[in-house]
Every structure is written in C-alpha cells, then in structure tokens.
Design an enzyme around this catalytic site. Sequence first.
Site, PDB file in Angstrom:
ATOM      1  N   GLU A 194       2.278  -7.865   8.553  1.00 23.70           N
ATOM      2  CA  GLU A 194       2.550  -6.422   8.782  1.00 23.70           C
ATOM      3  C   GLU A 194       3.390  -6.099   7.463  1.00 23.70           C
ATOM      4  O   GLU A 194       3.701  -5.173   7.276  1.00 23.70           O
ATOM      5  CB  GLU A 194       3.411  -6.194   9.910  1.00 23.70           C
ATOM      6  N   ARG A 253      -4.559  -7.900 -20.386  1.00 29.67           N
ATOM      7  CA  ARG A 253      -5.401  -7.607 -21.371  1.00 29.67           C
ATOM      8  C   ARG A 253      -4.905  -6.549 -22.482  1.00 29.67           C
ATOM      9  O   ARG A 253      -5.467  -6.369 -23.595  1.00 29.67           O
ATOM     10  CB  ARG A 253      -6.851  -7.071 -20.913  1.00 29.67           C
ATOM     11  N   PRO A 307       0.864  -1.090   0.114  1.00 37.86           N
ATOM     12  CA  PRO A 307      -0.212   0.054  -0.059  1.00 37.86           C
ATOM     13  C   PRO A 307       0.830   1.226  -0.035  1.00 37.86           C
ATOM     14  O   PRO A 307       0.478   2.366  -0.209  1.00 37.86           O
ATOM     15  CB  PRO A 307      -0.768  -0.001   1.443  1.00 37.86           C
TER      16      PRO A 307
HETATM   17  N1  SAM Z   1       1.328  -2.786   7.509  1.00 30.80           N
HETATM   18  C1  SAM Z   1       1.471  -2.265   6.106  1.00 30.80           C
HETATM   19  C2  SAM Z   1       1.356  -0.922   5.801  1.00 30.80           C
HETATM   20  O1  SAM Z   1       0.474  -0.179   6.551  1.00 30.80           O
HETATM   21  O2  SAM Z   1       1.782  -0.540   5.027  1.00 30.80           O
HETATM   22  C3  SAM Z   1       0.189  -3.230   5.493  1.00 30.80           C
HETATM   23  C4  SAM Z   1       0.387  -4.924   5.588  1.00 30.80           C
HETATM   24  S1  SAM Z   1      -1.009  -5.458   4.569  1.00 30.80           S
HETATM   25  C5  SAM Z   1      -1.880  -5.775   6.071  1.00 30.80           C
HETATM   26  C6  SAM Z   1      -0.134  -7.021   3.955  1.00 30.80           C
HETATM   27  C7  SAM Z   1       0.289  -6.819   2.513  1.00 30.80           C
HETATM   28  O3  SAM Z   1      -0.871  -6.902   1.848  1.00 30.80           O
HETATM   29  C8  SAM Z   1       1.154  -5.934   1.912  1.00 30.80           C
HETATM   30  O4  SAM Z   1       2.499  -6.300   2.554  1.00 30.80           O
HETATM   31  C9  SAM Z   1       0.879  -5.859   0.591  1.00 30.80           C
HETATM   32  O5  SAM Z   1       1.569  -7.161   0.163  1.00 30.80           O
HETATM   33  C10 SAM Z   1      -0.460  -6.178   0.587  1.00 30.80           C
HETATM   34  N2  SAM Z   1      -1.476  -5.014   0.404  1.00 30.80           N
HETATM   35  C11 SAM Z   1      -2.229  -4.507   1.122  1.00 30.80           C
HETATM   36  N3  SAM Z   1      -3.098  -3.547   0.789  1.00 30.80           N
HETATM   37  C12 SAM Z   1      -2.378  -3.384  -0.673  1.00 30.80           C
HETATM   38  C13 SAM Z   1      -2.585  -2.380  -1.396  1.00 30.80           C
HETATM   39  N4  SAM Z   1      -3.244  -1.404  -1.207  1.00 30.80           N
HETATM   40  N5  SAM Z   1      -1.931  -2.399  -2.749  1.00 30.80           N
HETATM   41  C14 SAM Z   1      -0.885  -3.394  -2.695  1.00 30.80           C
HETATM   42  N6  SAM Z   1      -0.734  -4.379  -1.823  1.00 30.80           N
HETATM   43  C15 SAM Z   1      -1.243  -4.273  -0.773  1.00 30.80           C
END
Ligand code: SAM
Length: 246
Positions: free
Chosen positions: A115, A153, A88
């Site tokens: 995390e 695509r 994210p």
């Molecule tokens: N603690 C992290 C943070 O706040 O930046 C978030 C971890 S999230 C619970 C777990 C995983 O989900 C991340 O390492 C990523 O690979 C994926 N993920 C979650 N949201 C995402 C998003 N909006 N875009 C891309 N990957 C995401």
Amino acid sequence: MRQYDILTLFPGFFQGPLSESILKRAQQRGFAQITVHDLRSYAHDRHAIVDDRPYGGGAGMVLKPEPILEAVANLRLEQETHLVLLTPQGRPFKQAIAQELVEHHHLLLVCGRYEGFDERVRALLAPDEISIGDYVLTGGELPALVLLDAVIRLIPGVLGDEESARYDSFVDTLLDFPHYTRPQSVKGLAVPDVLLSGDHERIRRWRRKEALRRTQVRRPDLLQQAELDEEDRQLLTEIDAEEENG
Ligand code: SAM
C-alpha cells in the site's frame, strides 16, 4: 562521477535493465555509479520484516518506517543527497524534472511496495515525491528505472553524440520531428524530397515546421507553453494555410 542509490525490496528487478545499453555504458565509462540496496537488510528482527498491517484496519500491508529511516540515514551523503520517493501521489515526472535531477550528484531513490509508505516517512524525510504517471504500478522499481534512464542520458557525454538529445520531444517543449532512414521508398511511401536535397537550411526549416505541426495536432497543450519566435509563427501560419487547403 554521479552516484545513484536505489532502495528496494526486489534488487533482482534491476539486473537486466542496468546491464544493457545506455545505463550499462554510463556505468562502464565512469559517468554514473548505480548501486542497488536491499531494504530487507535494514530490518533487524528474525524474519527481516519490513511491512505491517495498517492501523485502522483494511486490506494491504504498509512499509514500516524504521527500515527506511535507517537505510536513508546510512546511505545519505551529507548535503549532497537528493532523496526521491517514488509514489503515484508525487509531482508528475517530466523532461524538465529530469533536467533538474541531472544537476544533482547523488540521488537516493526509494521504491515503495504494497500500500506504500508509512506516512511518517514523508513527514520525517521531506523527500522529493515523484510519480511517473496517473496509474498505479505494483512497486516503485519500474518508476525508478524510468527516472534513472531519463536522467542518466542527460549527463553530458553519456549519449556520445550530444545532438541526438537536442531535438528530442519535450527538450524545448515541442514534440520531435518525423525521422526517416533507408530505403527511400517503402510500399509506395517515399521520403520527403527536402531530406534528400542536401540543403541544410531547408532541412532545418522543414524539421522545425514538422515538429510544430506534430505538436499542434497531437499536443496542442505543449504548443501553448512553447516559446515561439518569429519564424515559428510564420511556419504555423503556413501550416494553417496548408491544413485549410487540404
Ligand atoms: N496505495 C498507493 C496509492 O494509491 O497511492 C499505491 C501503492 S503502489 C501499489 C506501491 C508502490 O508502487 C508505491 O509506494 C510506489 O513506490 C510505486 N508506484 C506505483 N505507481 C507509481 C507511479 N505512478 N509513480 C511512481 N511510483 C509508483
């Protein structure tokens, strides 16, 4: 053929989406080879542990660096590989990034969990960090699928009818124009006459105008970035006049 490798703790996540529709056809027709790899197979201790508690304390687990580093070293194809970390905190995914990524012949997508990644994964691998939006999902699997679908695509030939992607929203910055199919009237709502006229030039102009109108109403930020020509400016003047006259 383009090659897409996905590194995940949950390979089962991909079974359904990769065996349906465009993603399935792209593989069957030899446009894309998609392989899902289990991150756990790169953990060498007895319990195949891939995560650990965070230094400094606090809630949640962190993905250990070594299994990811080893997996990437193993799956990377010299020179050709574009490494993508789903996070994210990455650059916001957009159509323009999909267009950029489709030029790469090998993408290696790394999905996080818990995390997220040990910070040294970023420091050592310098990946392209991509976010699919300003919200937090449980893992990188859905983001990887979103990215793959948007990219695959765009491979020439995958959609069959190249026209079908040409006017999609965001392709030339604007939103798509409204679409209609049969029946001609639904609960008193008729298809616009121009679409039944058979006059291709009038239909083209109407579609461009409605794409401009829709973008102006819903995404004025996109209209600011769009490259508009003389006809577009004329159409926008007509739209403004129509809006003023109710
Ligand atoms: N603690 C992290 C943070 O706040 O930046 C978030 C971890 S999230 C619970 C777990 C995983 O989900 C991340 O390492 C990523 O690979 C994926 N993920 C979650 N949201 C995402 C998003 N909006 N875009 C891309 N990957 C995401």
